[in-house]
Design a protein around this motif. Structure first.
Motif, PDB file in Angstrom:
ATOM      1  N   ASN A   1       6.442   5.549  -2.426  1.00  0.00           N
ATOM      2  CA  ASN A   1       6.366   6.354  -1.005  1.00  0.00           C
ATOM      3  C   ASN A   1       6.520   5.149   0.041  1.00  0.00           C
ATOM      4  O   ASN A   1       5.946   5.534   1.333  1.00  0.00           O
ATOM      5  N   THR A   2       6.812   4.357   0.123  1.00  0.00           N
ATOM      6  CA  THR A   2       6.903   3.333   1.028  1.00  0.00           C
ATOM      7  C   THR A   2       8.329   3.019   1.646  1.00  0.00           C
ATOM      8  O   THR A   2       9.401   3.721   1.098  1.00  0.00           O
ATOM      9  N   THR A   3       8.390   2.821   2.873  1.00  0.00           N
ATOM     10  CA  THR A   3       9.622   2.916   3.627  1.00  0.00           C
ATOM     11  C   THR A   3       9.916   1.837   4.424  1.00  0.00           C
ATOM     12  O   THR A   3       9.188   0.951   4.926  1.00  0.00           O
ATOM     13  N   SER A   4      11.343   1.187   4.285  1.00  0.00           N
ATOM     14  CA  SER A   4      11.375  -0.049   5.112  1.00  0.00           C
ATOM     15  C   SER A   4      12.828   0.165   5.837  1.00  0.00           C
ATOM     16  O   SER A   4      13.829   0.963   5.175  1.00  0.00           O
ATOM     17  N   ASN A   5      12.916  -0.329   6.950  1.00  0.00           N
ATOM     18  CA  ASN A   5      13.995  -0.031   7.990  1.00  0.00           C
ATOM     19  C   ASN A   5      14.534  -1.357   8.393  1.00  0.00           C
ATOM     20  O   ASN A   5      13.650  -1.876   9.119  1.00  0.00           O
ATOM     21  N   LEU A   6      15.426  -1.850   8.152  1.00  0.00           N
ATOM     22  CA  LEU A   6      15.897  -3.180   8.964  1.00  0.00           C
ATOM     23  C   LEU A   6      17.269  -3.030   9.580  1.00  0.00           C
ATOM     24  O   LEU A   6      18.313  -2.769   9.152  1.00  0.00           O
ATOM     25  N   LEU A   7      17.487  -3.714  10.918  1.00  0.00           N
ATOM     26  CA  LEU A   7      18.550  -3.622  11.558  1.00  0.00           C
ATOM     27  C   LEU A   7      18.541  -4.971  12.083  1.00  0.00           C
ATOM     28  O   LEU A   7      17.922  -5.267  13.232  1.00  0.00           O
ATOM     29  N   PHE A   8      19.462  -5.930  11.949  1.00  0.00           N
ATOM     30  CA  PHE A   8      19.822  -7.283  12.629  1.00  0.00           C
ATOM     31  C   PHE A   8      21.231  -7.270  12.930  1.00  0.00           C
ATOM     32  O   PHE A   8      22.065  -6.973  12.239  1.00  0.00           O
TER      33      PHE A   8
ATOM     34  N   GLY B   1       0.838  -1.180   0.060  1.00  0.00           N
ATOM     35  CA  GLY B   1       0.259  -0.011   0.054  1.00  0.00           C
ATOM     36  C   GLY B   1       0.805   1.148   0.029  1.00  0.00           C
ATOM     37  O   GLY B   1       1.745   1.255   0.500  1.00  0.00           O
ATOM     38  N   VAL B   2       0.478   2.375  -0.661  1.00  0.00           N
ATOM     39  CA  VAL B   2       1.128   3.615  -0.829  1.00  0.00           C
ATOM     40  C   VAL B   2       1.382   3.958   0.858  1.00  0.00           C
ATOM     41  O   VAL B   2       0.510   3.935   1.585  1.00  0.00           O
TER      42      VAL B   2
ATOM     43  N   PRO C   1       9.199  -1.499  -9.832  1.00  0.00           N
ATOM     44  CA  PRO C   1       9.368  -0.187 -10.609  1.00  0.00           C
ATOM     45  C   PRO C   1       8.049   0.615 -10.333  1.00  0.00           C
ATOM     46  O   PRO C   1       8.407   2.006 -10.466  1.00  0.00           O
ATOM     47  N   GLU C   2       6.963   0.142  -9.833  1.00  0.00           N
ATOM     48  CA  GLU C   2       5.957   1.226  -9.168  1.00  0.00           C
ATOM     49  C   GLU C   2       6.124   1.661  -7.829  1.00  0.00           C
ATOM     50  O   GLU C   2       5.373   2.742  -7.481  1.00  0.00           O
ATOM     51  N   ALA C   3       7.356   1.549  -7.059  1.00  0.00           N
ATOM     52  CA  ALA C   3       7.524   1.886  -5.962  1.00  0.00           C
ATOM     53  C   ALA C   3       8.397   3.096  -5.898  1.00  0.00           C
ATOM     54  O   ALA C   3       9.411   3.061  -5.271  1.00  0.00           O
ATOM     55  N   GLN C   4       8.262   4.140  -6.672  1.00  0.00           N
ATOM     56  CA  GLN C   4       8.906   5.416  -6.658  1.00  0.00           C
ATOM     57  C   GLN C   4       8.958   6.037  -5.248  1.00  0.00           C
ATOM     58  O   GLN C   4       8.016   5.848  -4.703  1.00  0.00           O
ATOM     59  N   LYS C   5       9.797   6.818  -5.255  1.00  0.00           N
ATOM     60  CA  LYS C   5      10.087   7.737  -3.782  1.00  0.00           C
ATOM     61  C   LYS C   5       9.983   6.732  -2.445  1.00  0.00           C
ATOM     62  O   LYS C   5       9.627   7.077  -1.568  1.00  0.00           O
ATOM     63  N   SER C   6      10.496   5.516  -2.720  1.00  0.00           N
ATOM     64  CA  SER C   6      10.626   4.810  -1.484  1.00  0.00           C
ATOM     65  C   SER C   6      11.891   4.923  -1.089  1.00  0.00           C
ATOM     66  O   SER C   6      13.027   5.174  -1.794  1.00  0.00           O
TER      67      SER C   6
END
Lengths: 266, 435
Positions: free
Chosen positions: B301-308, B270-271, B328-333
């Motif tokens: 505009n999706t954001t992911s943050n991973l710290l292992f 989801g956006v 391709p559709e995930a611009q500005k991520s």
């Protein structure tokens, strides 16, 4: 013998290369000694050999704190015996707060840890250390001034007999320098702390007001005097001083990579 | 010994028709399946080659019993120290044996229970929604022997203040169990879920699936703590699907098991969705802890943050292999992927393999990977204060994990987990690696 910090005939350096060429020094409780020398003269090496850093070694001589021989002891045991090293470049230790390391250090030497937090907070106020620097990992993202305030904070909390301050005046602003120097001076007066302040600037000395100034060149003390010696250095520089006093500066021993033991006599 | 994961054993499990049908389909798929080997990239460095399925058998329907109230050990300090909770589900060998909920939440439509009790309309399209999107041999085996599992459903707009606790206990020598958890957080709902997985010191295979389904604007905090016994092998998938503006904070703490593998995956569909995945792992003796992560950006505009972050000592091994996929559709991520490992003894080892696949041109991605011993300068610094070496190492290792501890979604757990890690550090000093 007791209640003094005595270095006798200390030689050593990094493995395979002698940098200290015979250091002699005696500091009594409450005294402030300044050790001044040009870059590359071996000042920081002296601090690490005194503290027993891995990779540094002493090849001859003796270092005692209150009668206890330090050479041969592990670094932490030297600290527990009453010697503190304030580092020129304090190391960031993520996730380990000042209080955590103080508690561990105090437990190791059998000191009282009850009320540690209260004492830490009041000492921090005295040194103008803000709360956030107590809750963060020690030195992590501290500015130069904050690092040196934090070093001084630990010094005050651990209350050793003697402290080596390795360029505690580098990388900090005038306010921090004044706060740090005044706190150290107060410790010498109130608690009898003996200080060896390694520096190549004289501005620290106007605040610390040393009893003795030593000039360090070529891995040893070449001359000692009162505070006026620092002023003379300001005017004529290390080379000028050496020339005037007719001091021959020992060349550092060349490190032979092919044979790291070539310079030694067995 | 032959493989006892047979269609007959699957049919024996009973339960509702939709569940039997799901098992049958999985059994059919298993027939043609080539069992994975460490030659495949996704299984590289793993111990899948050492896993002998003939050492295990599935439980019979009779053994698993019916849903009901039963005593289950293993809540341990985790459950005791958690304090207030809004619901509890107890799962034994994959079967829900007890569940309870704050009546006020029940009145607002929050459901906790056993997915085996769901009717077909509720279950189909939900159970397996995420695992079906990322299948492997073990999710198929899981589906073929799925007999029930923890079901948590939070309706639209409902905020569950206290955590929902799920306690898993997997017991039985030579047995395989298939725990399943599904959390459905509808639009604009909020919930924290804490799962604790444990087993006694028996040879046991846990093949588990955790599904987190976040509706638009949902906010889920999910934390799993794995403290299996020394002889347990665990292969698990934890996968989240995030709707528009959904926010997930997920975490895994892995301390136990002989070989424990976790796939941790987030699909940002989801956006504006935001996913955080963090983990702490600590392997000792000859443990292997194996992580494969996916940050799958499928919307703008999706954001992911991973710290292992992990540590290994003795002859333990860890593997981290992570993928950031920006479609391709995930611009500005924006994506951050970070894995850091402390290798504490000469015999231990850690692999760290970050991967990025970026198919959009206006994105921000960063990744970091590190494997190394305790920093000598840190050790020296603490020694100059008079901290003895063993104590310095303990402080440095605990401090290394501190930034992950601070990000764990259930703060009440931080103190007991710090103690669990401290117990593992134990008498580290004797065999310590030096830089």
């Amino acid at each position: 013998m007791s209640n003094s910090f005595v270095i006798k005939g200390l030689r050593g350096g990094v493995a395979g290369g002698e940098i200290l060429t015979g250091v002699d020094l005696e500091i009594l409780p409450g005294e402030v000694h300044a050790l001044m020398g040009p870059n590359g003269s071996g000042k920081s090496t002296l601090s690490h050999v005194l503290m027993g850093r891995e990779g540094y070694e002493s090849t001859a001589g003796s270092v005692t704190v209150n009668g206890v021989e330090l050479l041969g002891l592990e670094t932490w045991q030297r600290a527990a015996a009453g010697l503190f090293l304030a580092m020129q470049y304090p190391v960031e230790v993520p996730g380990v707060r000042v209080e955590d390391l103080l508690e561990a250090a105090m437990r190791a030497r059998g000191s009282q840890v009850d009320g540690l937090n209260d004492r830490l907070i009041s000492e921090a106020q005295r040194l103008a250390v803000r709360d956030e620097f107590l809750t963060r990992g020690v030195n992590v993202e501290f500015s130069g001034g904050e690092q040196k305030r934090a070093e001084t904070l630990q010094l005050a909390m651990l209350a050793p007999s003697f402290a080596v301050l390795d360029e505690i005046d580098s990388g900090l602003d005038v306010d921090a320098l004044r706060d740090v120097a005044r706190r150290v001076k107060a410790m010498t007066q109130e608690d009898g702390l003996g200080v060896l302040a390694i520096t190549h600037y004289s501005r620290l000395l106007t605040e610390l007001n040393p009893d003795v100034v030593h000039v360090f060149m070529g891995g040893r003390i070449v001359t000692s005097g009162g505070p006026e010696l620092a002023d003379e250095l300001e005017v004529e520089g290390y080379d000028g001083l050496a020339a005037r006093l007719g001091i021959e500066i020992p060349e550092p021993v060349e490190f032979n990579r092919a044979d790291p033991f070539s310079h030694r006599t067995f | 010994m032959s493989n006892r994961f047979t269609p007959e054993a699957s049919l024996d499990l009973g339960g509702p028709e939709w569940l039997s049908q799901r098992r049958l389909r999985a059994i059919e798929s298993l027939k043609d399946l080539e069992w994975p080997t460490a030659d495949e990239e996704i299984w590289r460095y793993s111990r899948v080659g050492d896993l002998d399925l003939t050492k295990y058998r599935p439980m019979s329907g009779e053994e698993l019993g019916q849903p009901g109230v039963d005593a289950v050990p293993g809540g341990g300090p985790v459950a005791a120290e958690l304090g207030a909770r809004s619901a509890l589900i107890v799962v034994r060998d994959g079967r829900v044996v007890h569940h309870e909920i704050d009546p006020a939440l029940e009145a607002r439509g929050v459901v906790v229970g056993d997915l085996a009790m769901l009717d077909a309309d509720t279950a189909v399209g939900r159970v397996g929604l995420t695992s079906d999107a990322s299948p492997d041999a073990f999710t198929l085996l899981h589906d073929a022997f799925l007999a029930g599992g923890a079901y948590i459903h939070v309706p639209r707009g409902v905020v569950v203040e206290q955590p929902i606790v799920v306690i898993h206990w997997c017991d039985g020598e030579g047995v395989a169990s298939f725990p399943h958890t599904i959390v459905i957080a509808e639009e604009l709902s909020q919930v924290s879920v804490l799962e604790r997985f444990g087993s006694p010191n028996v040879v046991h295979l846990v093949d588990g699936v955790v599904e987190l389904i976040l509706g638009d604007g949902a906010n889920v905090r999910y934390q799993s703590v794995q403290e299996y016994g020394d002889k347990t092998t665990s292969i698990a998938l934890q996968r989240a699907h995030l709707g528009r503006d959904a926010v997930l904070h997920s975490s895994a703490v892995a301390l136990g098991g002989s070989y424990a593998r976790l796939r941790s995956e987030s699909l940002l569909e989801g956006v504006g969705a935001e996913s955080e995945q963090v983990a702490v792992y600590y392997g000792d003796n000859d443990q292997m802890l194996d992580f494969r992560t996916l940050q799958d950006h499928a919307a703008p505009n999706t954001t992911s943050n991973l710290l292992f972050k992990g540590a290994v000592e003795d002859t333990a091994r860890s593997v981290y292999s992570g993928m950031v996929h920006i479609r391709p559709e995930a611009q500005k991520s924006r994506a951050v992927q970070s894995n850091r490992n402390l290798v504490l003894t000469e015999g231990a080892g850690a692999e760290s393999i970050p991967n990025l696949v970026i198919e959009a041109d206006d994105v921000r991605c960063a990744h970091a990977s590190a494997v190394g011993p305790i920093d000598e300068d840190q050790r020296y610094y603490l020694a100059t204060r008079g901290v003895p070496p063993e104590e310095a190492e303990r402080l440095i290792v605990l401090g290394f994990f501190e930034d992950v501890f601070e990000r764990l979604p259930v703060p009440a757990l931080v103190a007991p987990l710090r103690r669990s890690v401290q117990d593992k550090i134990g008498n580290l000093h004797a065999g310590l690696a030096h830089a």
